[in-house]
Design an enzyme around this catalytic site. Structure first.
Site, PDB file in Angstrom:
ATOM      1  NE  ARG A 151      -3.594  -1.805   2.779  1.00  0.00           N
ATOM      2  CZ  ARG A 151      -4.924  -1.719   2.647  1.00  0.00           C
ATOM      3  NH1 ARG A 151      -5.494  -0.572   2.373  1.00  0.00           N
ATOM      4  NH2 ARG A 151      -5.677  -2.783   2.790  1.00  0.00           N
ATOM      5  CG  HIS A 199       4.551 -22.934  13.217  1.00  0.00           C
ATOM      6  ND1 HIS A 199       4.345 -22.995  11.865  1.00  0.00           N
ATOM      7  CD2 HIS A 199       4.851 -21.638  13.487  1.00  0.00           C
ATOM      8  CE1 HIS A 199       4.519 -21.787  11.332  1.00  0.00           C
ATOM      9  NE2 HIS A 199       4.821 -20.947  12.301  1.00  0.00           N
ATOM     10  CE  LYS A 232       6.485 -14.472  19.005  1.00  0.00           C
ATOM     11  NZ  LYS A 232       7.213 -14.806  17.782  1.00  0.00           N
TER      12      LYS A 232
HETATM   13  C1  BG6 Z   1       6.024 -17.464  12.507  1.00  0.00           C
HETATM   14  C2  BG6 Z   1       5.389 -16.712  13.636  1.00  0.00           C
HETATM   15  O1  BG6 Z   1       5.070 -18.260  11.860  1.00  0.00           O
HETATM   16  O2  BG6 Z   1       7.052 -18.277  12.999  1.00  0.00           O
HETATM   17  C3  BG6 Z   1       6.427 -15.908  14.395  1.00  0.00           C
HETATM   18  O3  BG6 Z   1       4.388 -15.846  13.136  1.00  0.00           O
HETATM   19  C4  BG6 Z   1       7.570 -16.777  14.815  1.00  0.00           C
HETATM   20  O4  BG6 Z   1       5.851 -15.285  15.538  1.00  0.00           O
HETATM   21  C5  BG6 Z   1       8.103 -17.569  13.623  1.00  0.00           C
HETATM   22  O5  BG6 Z   1       8.605 -15.953  15.343  1.00  0.00           O
HETATM   23  C6  BG6 Z   1       9.162 -18.561  14.045  1.00  0.00           C
HETATM   24  O6  BG6 Z   1       9.734 -19.135  12.904  1.00  0.00           O
HETATM   25  P1  BG6 Z   1      11.220 -19.656  12.909  1.00  0.00           P
HETATM   26  O7  BG6 Z   1      11.389 -20.303  11.591  1.00  0.00           O
HETATM   27  O8  BG6 Z   1      12.090 -18.450  13.097  1.00  0.00           O
HETATM   28  O9  BG6 Z   1      11.315 -20.582  14.059  1.00  0.00           O
END
Ligand code: BG6
Length: 478
Positions: free
Chosen positions: A46, A234, A329
């Site tokens: 945007r 995940h 986190k």
């Molecule tokens: C993402 C999340 O899908 O995966 C993030 O939105 C997260 O919050 C990230 O930090 C982690 O991915 P990776 O590959 O760095 O472990």
């Protein structure tokens, strides 16, 4: 084939994911000679900027993300020759008509890396601009929706315009090297699969710990939280890959059929058990480390930045074997592991008190250092019968002496090759949301607030208790 010229339209082109993950991965494919001679990338955003401005932002992100990348300057100009920026509103049909004039190839990939609530309107705008032909595919980032109902609504609109074979619901954890190695370890070695069940396995722990905060993505994160950001996709995907039955072939539908069966066997959660089985946390200030509220610049929020769950898979193979999942986190370390804890020997002829401590453990380490480690008891040399735990390790990086590709490289390559094996099918997405939805509803209606934990710790004490009640401990991850 990968020789087919293509146009990749990237929505959300100025976002974090595009700059930090997608573009560097596409660049890696380019440098490996895995893109056809003719291709173009149109980044849609945007904000007003020229293609040059957008590109210099990409270079900056590449330098930050891949500080050790060598010789890339030599290839960048040729790569950047394929890129252009288009300023427009992705949900406005007029803007999409204008975009259509830039598209050079029939094979079109639309990558949606925007807020998921725009996916429906973007799809409609693409369709009304005549951009959805039989050679078009759409890639959608997670989380698709905020709960079961919104996920269904979004997916319904997309499915009106794209066939399932054209839809790539991406979960980049499936593209991680160790996750594919998990398939090989399980299904190419006879010694593991025969042990892979409740008779030999005590429990399984899956951890995705992040040391980073939510800085830079505050608005997105505060609406989403850890359950939707990490667990719904995940963590459940990692659970599926660990728990599924052997597929009859390594084809997209065979693998996904098995994953759906796992999701459907997850013991449903109701309001009575949710507080007992699901822990929700939010990081707080610790010393100089800011807490979540300071990070997002808000006075109050009940968004969770941590979740731990006890999950039961009600089927023949896994009866009585809990799967403990956790993610958060601002935890002490960035580390991700799937740890399979085998049962101790039924009777020890060695010291009884160490029986449990000497149970075998098979760890799939996804990051930061990929590898697979099997712990075994062995005798310490010398007099007496002293036993210690040692590890047999497989480490793809050292074994092959090769760089481990980023998950997005693998997955973008799979989209170009029309391979859906590592993407989430619609029934799978819905089954995952169906299981998660009661948790969201419970939290929403009961007003439960997340438990505080100190930034830089391993999460709230309730997470420790979750396992302690079952006489277990979380693995220490370094
Ligand atoms: C993402 C999340 O899908 O995966 C993030 O939105 C997260 O919050 C990230 O930090 C982690 O991915 P990776 O590959 O760095 O472990």
């Amino acid at each position: 084939t990968q020789q087919t010229p293509f146009t990749l339209v990237l929505f959300g082109a100025t976002g974090d994911l595009a700059r930090r993950r997608l573009l560097p991965s596409l660049f890696a494919l380019f440098r490996d000679g895995r893109l056809p001679a003719q291709w173009q990338l149109v980044g849609v955003g945007r904000s007003e900027r020229t293609s040059e401005e957008w590109e210099s932002g990409l270079v900056e992100a590449l330098r930050e993300e891949k500080p050790d990348l060598e010789g890339w300057q030599d290839d960048w100009a040729a790569f950047a020759g394929h890129l252009a920026y288009f300023q427009g509103d992705a949900s406005a049909a007029g803007d999409m008509q204008q975009l259509a004039t830039l598209v050079q190839h029939e094979r079109c990939l639309y990558y949606l890396s925007t807020r998921a609530d725009l996916y429906g309107s973007v799809t409609r705008a693409l369709a009304s601009a005549g951009l959805v032909g039989p050679r078009a595919s759409i890639v959608m980032e997670k989380p698709i929706g905020l709960d079961l109902e919104s996920a269904r609504a979004i997916d319904d609109v997309v499915s009106e315009h794209f066939a399932e074979s054209q839809i790539y619901r991406i979960d980049h954890y499936l593209g991680k090297e160790t996750v594919q190695n998990l398939l090989v370890l399980r299904f190419a070695n006879s010694i593991f699969e025969s042990q892979w069940n409740h008779r030999y396995i005590d429990h399984i722990q899956i951890t995705i710990a992040e040391s980073g905060s939510v800085a830079g993505r505050a608005a997105f994160y505060d609406e989403v939280g850890a359950l939707r950001d990490m667990v719904q996709n995940h963590l459940l995907q990692l659970l599926c890959m660990t728990a599924m039955e052997p597929p009859h072939a390594l084809t997209a539908d065979a693998v996904r059929d098995e994953k759906v069966k796992v999701l459907k066997s997850l013991r449903p959660l109701d309001n009575n058990v949710i507080p007992e089985k699901i822990v929700r946390g939010q990081y707080q200030r610790a010393g100089d480390e800011p807490g979540y509220l300071a990070d997002i610049g808000a006075e109050d929020s009940d968004t969770e930045t941590f979740a731990a769950l006890k999950v039961e898979v009600d089927n023949w193979r896994w009866a009585g074997v809990p799967f403990y999942l956790r993610t958060g986190k601002r935890l002490a370390e960035r580390a991700c592991e799937i740890a399979v804890h085998f049962r101790p020997v039924p009777h020890s002829i060695f010291t009884q008190q160490h029986r449990a401590a000497m149970a075998n453990r098979l760890v799939f380490r996804l990051q930061p250092d990929e590898g697979i480690h099997l712990s075994l008891s062995e005798k310490q040399p010398g007099a007496g019968m002293n036993i210690k735990m040692s590890e047999l390790s497989l480490n793809p990086e050292t074994l092959a002496g090769k760089r481990v590709p980023d998950a997005y490289e693998r997955l973008l390559g799979d989209v170009l090759a029309d391979n859906q094996t590592l993407f989430v099918r619609r029934d799978e997405l819905m089954a995952a949301w169906e299981w998660i939805d009661p948790i969201i509803q419970h939290w929403r209606h009961s007003g439960v607030r997340p438990e505080p934990y100190q930034a830089g710790s391993w999460g709230p004490s309730a997470a420790t208790l979750l396992l302690a009640r079952d006489g277990r401990l979380w693995d220490e991850l370094a």
